[in-house]
Design an enzyme around this catalytic site. Sequence first.
Site, PDB file in Angstrom:
ATOM      1  N   TYR A  90     -33.868  14.697  -2.855  1.00 23.99           N
ATOM      2  CA  TYR A  90     -32.931  14.335  -1.787  1.00 23.99           C
ATOM      3  C   TYR A  90     -33.357  14.949  -0.442  1.00 23.99           C
ATOM      4  O   TYR A  90     -33.476  14.245   0.576  1.00 23.99           O
ATOM      5  CB  TYR A  90     -31.496  14.780  -2.133  1.00 23.99           C
TER       6      TYR A  90
ATOM      7  N   GLU B  97     -29.931  20.231   6.154  1.00 22.34           N
ATOM      8  CA  GLU B  97     -29.799  19.568   4.844  1.00 22.34           C
ATOM      9  C   GLU B  97     -29.578  20.583   3.727  1.00 22.34           C
ATOM     10  O   GLU B  97     -28.830  20.324   2.795  1.00 22.34           O
ATOM     11  CB  GLU B  97     -31.032  18.701   4.550  1.00 22.34           C
TER      12      GLU B  97
ATOM     13  N   ASP C 100     -28.054  11.364  -2.733  1.00 26.59           N
ATOM     14  CA  ASP C 100     -27.210  12.430  -3.290  1.00 26.59           C
ATOM     15  C   ASP C 100     -25.933  11.772  -3.853  1.00 26.59           C
ATOM     16  O   ASP C 100     -25.847  10.539  -3.958  1.00 26.59           O
ATOM     17  CB  ASP C 100     -26.897  13.488  -2.225  1.00 26.59           C
TER      18      ASP C 100
END
Length: 356
Positions: A127, A44, A145
């Site tokens: 996020y 991520e 996002d």
Amino acid sequence: MKKNVLQDFDMIGFQESLVQWYKVNKRDLPWRNSQDPYKIWVSEIMLQQTRVDTVIPYFIRFINKYPTIYDLANADSQDVLKQWEGLGYYSRVRNLHHAAKEVVATYNGHVPNEPKKLGALKGIGPYTRGAILSIAFDQPEPAVDGNVMRVISRVLQIDDNTSEPRVKKDFEKYVREMIAKKDPSSFNQGIMELGALVCTPKAPQCHICPVQKYCRAYENDVVEQLPIKAKPKKQKTLQYIVLLIRNANNEYIIEQRPQTGLLADLWQFPMIPVDEIKLDEIEDWIDKNYGVKMVLGEKKGELKHVFTHIIWDLEVFEANTLQMESDSNDWKFVHRRELRAHPFPVSHLNMMNLLS
Ligand code: SF4
């Protein structure tokens, strides 16, 4: 939250269509073979501002080099930076490294599964926190996002300015209500995947979209007008002369950038801001600032480095010096074949192709 945005919205139908589509159509990406929170976290962070195709080889190399959070926590920071070389946004990896050490020191190497503790780690914003909690720990936490905001703004036909932090918070509230409690991992990844493959910024493929029948923007024919975004600010251009200063041992002067700020801790060839100094003053300037007597040579090329807010315009010159050693802590001579052992920004890596 704005009133009524989710009123009359068929949440269950939307969830089921999205999750079912995701399970059949998801791409086989290396971080999807695991529910290890450390690996999901690394992926991520890499995926922020970076395309999936670019991330794949970096992710594989990074995880091979640091298979567990202990390996990363114990690694040398320059080695870690080297693994990230070329990916950009280097504060991401510095924060990741810092946070990995904290997880080992404070949580015995277990990535915390409590939102507060996880969100307190360096570099983990709402996020990333939502992505890790939903994908690794099956918690119904939103992960919103830009991609997700695009999809949701179309599905719910929301015309608020998605560049505003207040609006992002509203979207997190919508997704928190919409999320499939049974399978939050597939739901969040489903929206992300839909945004990447179908509901793209330009020319979305509504004709094959699994949630078309729930999509208000499609129904009202306003897909192309959403999401609403403020125009990005114009980037400022900064001009530099870069010097490839070589001595008779085929060694070049390189310096490390400051520990904070843009491209912190990376190495570079000396860069001189053009608005402070003219070309015919450069030899004196280098003598004064680096303690090096050099002779300016010919121009080797021009390069650009585009960041989010600024652009570097770089004119690259070669130069020669008789000096063989550095008496400064701020820069050093490095043999040409050793240069690549140091982490460099991409523009300076490309300059290595200009070395004579
Ligand atoms: Fe996006 Fe079109 Fe699907 Fe709506 S129908 S979610 S606009 S791809």
